[in-house]
Scaffold this motif. Structure first.
Motif, short mmCIF file in Angstrom:
data_model
loop_
_atom_site.label_atom_id
_atom_site.label_comp_id
_atom_site.label_asym_id
_atom_site.label_seq_id
_atom_site.Cartn_x
_atom_site.Cartn_y
_atom_site.Cartn_z
N MET A 1 0.84 -1.19 0.00
CA MET A 1 0.00 0.00 0.00
C MET A 1 0.88 1.24 0.00
SD MET A 1 -2.86 1.16 2.79
CE MET A 1 -3.72 2.71 2.62
N LEU A 2 0.61 2.15 -0.92
CA LEU A 2 1.38 3.38 -1.03
C LEU A 2 0.70 4.52 -0.29
CD1 LEU A 2 2.40 3.25 -4.81
CD2 LEU A 2 3.79 2.65 -2.82
N ILE A 3 1.50 5.27 0.46
CA ILE A 3 0.99 6.44 1.17
C ILE A 3 1.69 7.68 0.61
CG2 ILE A 3 0.77 7.57 3.42
CD1 ILE A 3 0.82 4.85 4.71
N SER A 4 0.93 8.69 0.28
CA SER A 4 1.52 9.88 -0.33
C SER A 4 2.39 10.64 0.66
CB SER A 4 0.42 10.80 -0.86
OG SER A 4 -0.27 11.41 0.21
N LYS A 5 3.41 11.29 0.12
CA LYS A 5 4.31 12.09 0.95
C LYS A 5 3.58 13.29 1.55
CE LYS A 5 8.64 10.84 -1.34
NZ LYS A 5 9.84 11.35 -2.06
N THR A 6 2.61 13.78 0.81
CA THR A 6 1.81 14.92 1.30
C THR A 6 1.06 14.54 2.58
OG1 THR A 6 1.52 15.74 -0.95
CG2 THR A 6 0.00 16.57 0.74
N TYR A 7 0.47 13.32 2.56
CA TYR A 7 -0.27 12.83 3.72
C TYR A 7 0.66 12.72 4.93
CZ TYR A 7 -2.52 9.38 6.75
OH TYR A 7 -3.03 8.72 7.82
N ILE A 8 1.84 12.13 4.74
CA ILE A 8 2.80 11.97 5.84
C ILE A 8 3.25 13.34 6.35
CG2 ILE A 8 5.11 11.14 6.43
CD1 ILE A 8 4.66 8.86 4.43
N SER A 9 3.48 14.27 5.44
CA SER A 9 3.90 15.62 5.83
C SER A 9 2.84 16.31 6.68
CB SER A 9 4.20 16.46 4.59
OG SER A 9 5.31 15.95 3.89
N GLU A 10 1.57 16.10 6.31
CA GLU A 10 0.48 16.71 7.08
C GLU A 10 0.43 16.17 8.51
OE1 GLU A 10 -2.98 15.91 4.80
OE2 GLU A 10 -2.62 17.50 3.33
N ILE A 11 0.62 14.85 8.66
CA ILE A 11 0.63 14.23 9.99
C ILE A 11 1.80 14.77 10.80
CG2 ILE A 11 0.84 12.08 11.28
CD1 ILE A 11 -1.82 12.39 9.85
N LYS A 12 2.96 14.87 10.17
CA LYS A 12 4.14 15.40 10.86
C LYS A 12 3.90 16.83 11.32
CE LYS A 12 7.75 12.61 8.62
NZ LYS A 12 8.93 12.65 7.72
N GLN A 13 3.23 17.62 10.48
CA GLN A 13 2.97 19.01 10.82
C GLN A 13 2.02 19.12 12.01
OE1 GLN A 13 4.67 21.57 9.47
NE2 GLN A 13 3.71 22.69 11.15
N ILE A 14 1.07 18.19 12.11
CA ILE A 14 0.15 18.18 13.26
C ILE A 14 0.94 17.96 14.55
CG2 ILE A 14 -1.69 16.86 14.39
CD1 ILE A 14 -2.83 16.31 11.58
N ILE A 15 1.88 17.02 14.50
CA ILE A 15 2.70 16.72 15.68
C ILE A 15 3.58 17.90 16.04
CG2 ILE A 15 4.52 15.23 16.60
CD1 ILE A 15 3.39 13.01 14.76
N ILE A 16 4.23 18.50 15.03
CA ILE A 16 5.09 19.66 15.27
C ILE A 16 4.30 20.81 15.87
CG2 ILE A 16 6.46 21.46 14.13
CD1 ILE A 16 7.33 19.28 12.10
N SER A 17 3.10 21.04 15.34
CA SER A 17 2.25 22.11 15.84
C SER A 17 1.83 21.86 17.29
CB SER A 17 1.02 22.24 14.95
OG SER A 17 0.14 23.23 15.45
N ALA A 18 1.48 20.60 17.59
CA ALA A 18 1.06 20.25 18.95
C ALA A 18 2.21 20.44 19.93
CB ALA A 18 0.57 18.80 18.99
N ARG A 19 3.40 20.02 19.52
CA ARG A 19 4.57 20.19 20.39
C ARG A 19 4.87 21.67 20.62
NH1 ARG A 19 8.92 15.66 18.19
NH2 ARG A 19 8.04 13.88 19.28
N SER A 20 4.69 22.45 19.57
CA SER A 20 4.94 23.88 19.70
C SER A 20 3.98 24.52 20.70
CB SER A 20 4.79 24.55 18.33
OG SER A 20 4.99 25.94 18.42
N LYS A 21 2.71 24.10 20.66
CA LYS A 21 1.72 24.62 21.61
C LYS A 21 2.06 24.21 23.04
CE LYS A 21 -2.12 24.78 18.31
NZ LYS A 21 -3.42 24.18 17.91
#
Length: 343
Positions: free
Chosen positions: A1-21
Motif C-alpha cells: 500500500m502506497l501512502i503519499s508524501k503529502t499525507y505523511i507531511s500533514e501528519i508530521k505538521q500536526i505533531i510539530i504544531s502540537a509540540r509547539s503549543k
C-alpha cells in the motif's frame, strides 16, 4: 500500500504544531509562576521589621513546606533565585510583553547580567530568533553583544555566531529535557535519557556491590541533579557512609579516563560539600570508574584532607581499586556472554 508524501507531511505538521503549543504553554506558565512566587516573597519580606533576617526565615520555612509537597525544585536556593527573578524583571508585564518562546532557563542566564542594555538586547534577540538556551549561553559568555557594538562590520560577527551555534539549535526537545521543566511538572528529573547498556549494567552492579559490602553504605540517589547558577550536572551514583559520616559520589566513564574527567569528579566533590554536606559530616569522597573495553580503572578523590588521613581514615571502609576493577570486569564478562548467546 502506497501512502503519499503529502499525507505523511500533514501528519508530521500536526505533531510539530502540537509540540509547539505544549512548548509555549509550559514556558508561559512556568515563567509566570516563578515570577509570582518571587513577587509574593518580596511582598512578605517587606512586612518584617528586619528585612534581611526576616527574609531568610521566610524562605527557609517556605522551602520546607514546598519541598515536602512539590519536590527539590523549591529548595532555598531556587526560592532566592525566584525572588531575584522578580526583582530584576518586576517591570515586565507577563503575558503579551513576555516572549512565550523564552524558557525560565533563558531568563536565568539573562538576569545575571549587570548591563541593562545587554539584558534588553539578549531578551529581544533570543525571543525573535528562537535562540536555544545553549545558544544564548554561548553568546553571553563570548560577549556577543559587546563585540557587535565594537565592530565596524556586524555581518561577519553574526555569521560566525550562527555557524558556531548551529548544532545548539538542532535539539527541538531541549525544553522537555530541561530538569527545571521536569521539576515544575512534578516529574522525576533524575532520569537518564540516553544510557549505554554497558554503563547502566555496571552502575546497577556497582550499586548492589557497595550495599553488600557491609561497610556502612546507604544508597542515596542515582543520576543526582546538582545545579550551578548556569548549568545542571548529573552524578551517576550517590551513597552516604554512616560509619565515615560522609557522602560518596561515583562517576562511571565508558571511555578512557581523561584529566577533564578527574577535574569533573573533583568539582562534584566540592559541589556536594557546598550544597549537601551537613554540620558534622566529613568531606565528600569521589570515586571515578573507567570501563574501557580492554582495561578498567578506579580513581579516588577527596578534598580538604591529606593523603595520609585519607588512607588511614577512609580506606578501611571503602572498596579497594582492585575490588572495584574486579566487579567491573566481572560485569563486562557477563554482558559479553549474554551478547554472544543472543547472536
Amino acid at each position: 500500500m502506497l501512502i503519499s508524501k503529502t499525507y505523511i507531511s500533514e501528519i508530521k505538521q500536526i505533531i510539530i504544531s502540537a509540540r509547539s503549543k505544549a512548548y509555549t504553554t509550559i514556558n508561559s506558565v512556568m515563567v509566570e509562576a516563578y515570577w509570582l512566587i518571587g513577587k509574593r516573597i518580596v511582598e512578605e519580606e517587606q512586612q518584617g521589621k528586619n528585612r534581611a533576617a526576616y527574609g531568610q526565615e521566610i524562605i527557609k520555612i517556605l522551602s520546607e513546606e514546598l519541598q515536602n509537597e512539590f519536590g527539590e525544585g523549591f529548595n532555598m536556593r531556587s526560592l532566592r533565585e525566584y525572588r531575584q527573578f522578580y526583582l530584576v524583571f518586576k517591570d515586565i508585564e507577563f503575558g503579551a510583553q513576555c516572549a512565550p518562546n523564552l524558557t525560565y532557563s533563558h531568563f536565568r542566564l539573562i538576569m545575571r547580567l549587570s548591563d541593562k542594555n545587554a539584558m534588553k538586547y539578549y531578551l529581544t534577540e533570543a525571543a525573535e530568533n528562537n535562540w536555544s538556551v545553549r545558544t544564548l549561553d554561548r553568546n553571553i559568555s563570548t560577549l556577543y553583544y559587546q563585540r557587535l557594538l565594537s565592530s565596524h562590520k556586524r555581518d561577519p560577527v553574526v555569521k560566525e555566531m550562527k555557524k558556531k551555534t548551529m548544532d545548539f539549535q538542532q535539539d527541538k526537545l531541549e525544553f522537555i529535557k530541561n530538569p527545571t521543566v521536569l521539576e515544575f511538572l512534578g516529574l522525576h528529573s533524575n532520569s537518564s535519557y540516553v544510557e549505554e547498556e554497558l554503563e547502566k549494567a555496571i552502575i546497577d552492579h556497582i550499586q548492589q556491590f557497595l550495599l553488600e559490602l557491609g561497610k556502612g553504605f546507604a544508597f542515596v540517589s542515582r543520576q543526582q541533579l546538582i545545579r550551578t547558577e548556569t548549568s545542571e550536572f548529573y552524578i551517576d551514583l550517590v551513597f552516604y557512609n554512616f560509619i565515615l559520616k560522609c557522602f560518596v559520589v561515583i562517576e562511571l566513564k565508558t571511555n578512557k579516563i581523561t584529566h577533564q574527567d578527574i577535574g569533573q569528579l573533583d568539582m562534584y566533590v566540592r559541589m556536594f560539600d557546598d550544597f549537601k554536606k551537613q554540620e558534622g559530616d566529613n568531606p565528600t569522597i569521589g570515586i571515578l570508574l573507567c570501563s574501557e573495553t580492554d582495561k578498567s580503572i578506579a580513581k579516588y578523590s577527596v578534598l580538604n584532607e591529606s593523603k595520609q588521613l585519607f588512607a588511614t581514615k577512609y580506606m578501611p571502609y571503602l572498596p579497594t581499586e582492585e575490588e572495584l576493577i574486579t566487579e567491573i570486569e566481572r560485569q563486562k564478562e557477563i554482558l559479553k556472554t549474554q551478547y554472544d548467546n543472543n547472536k
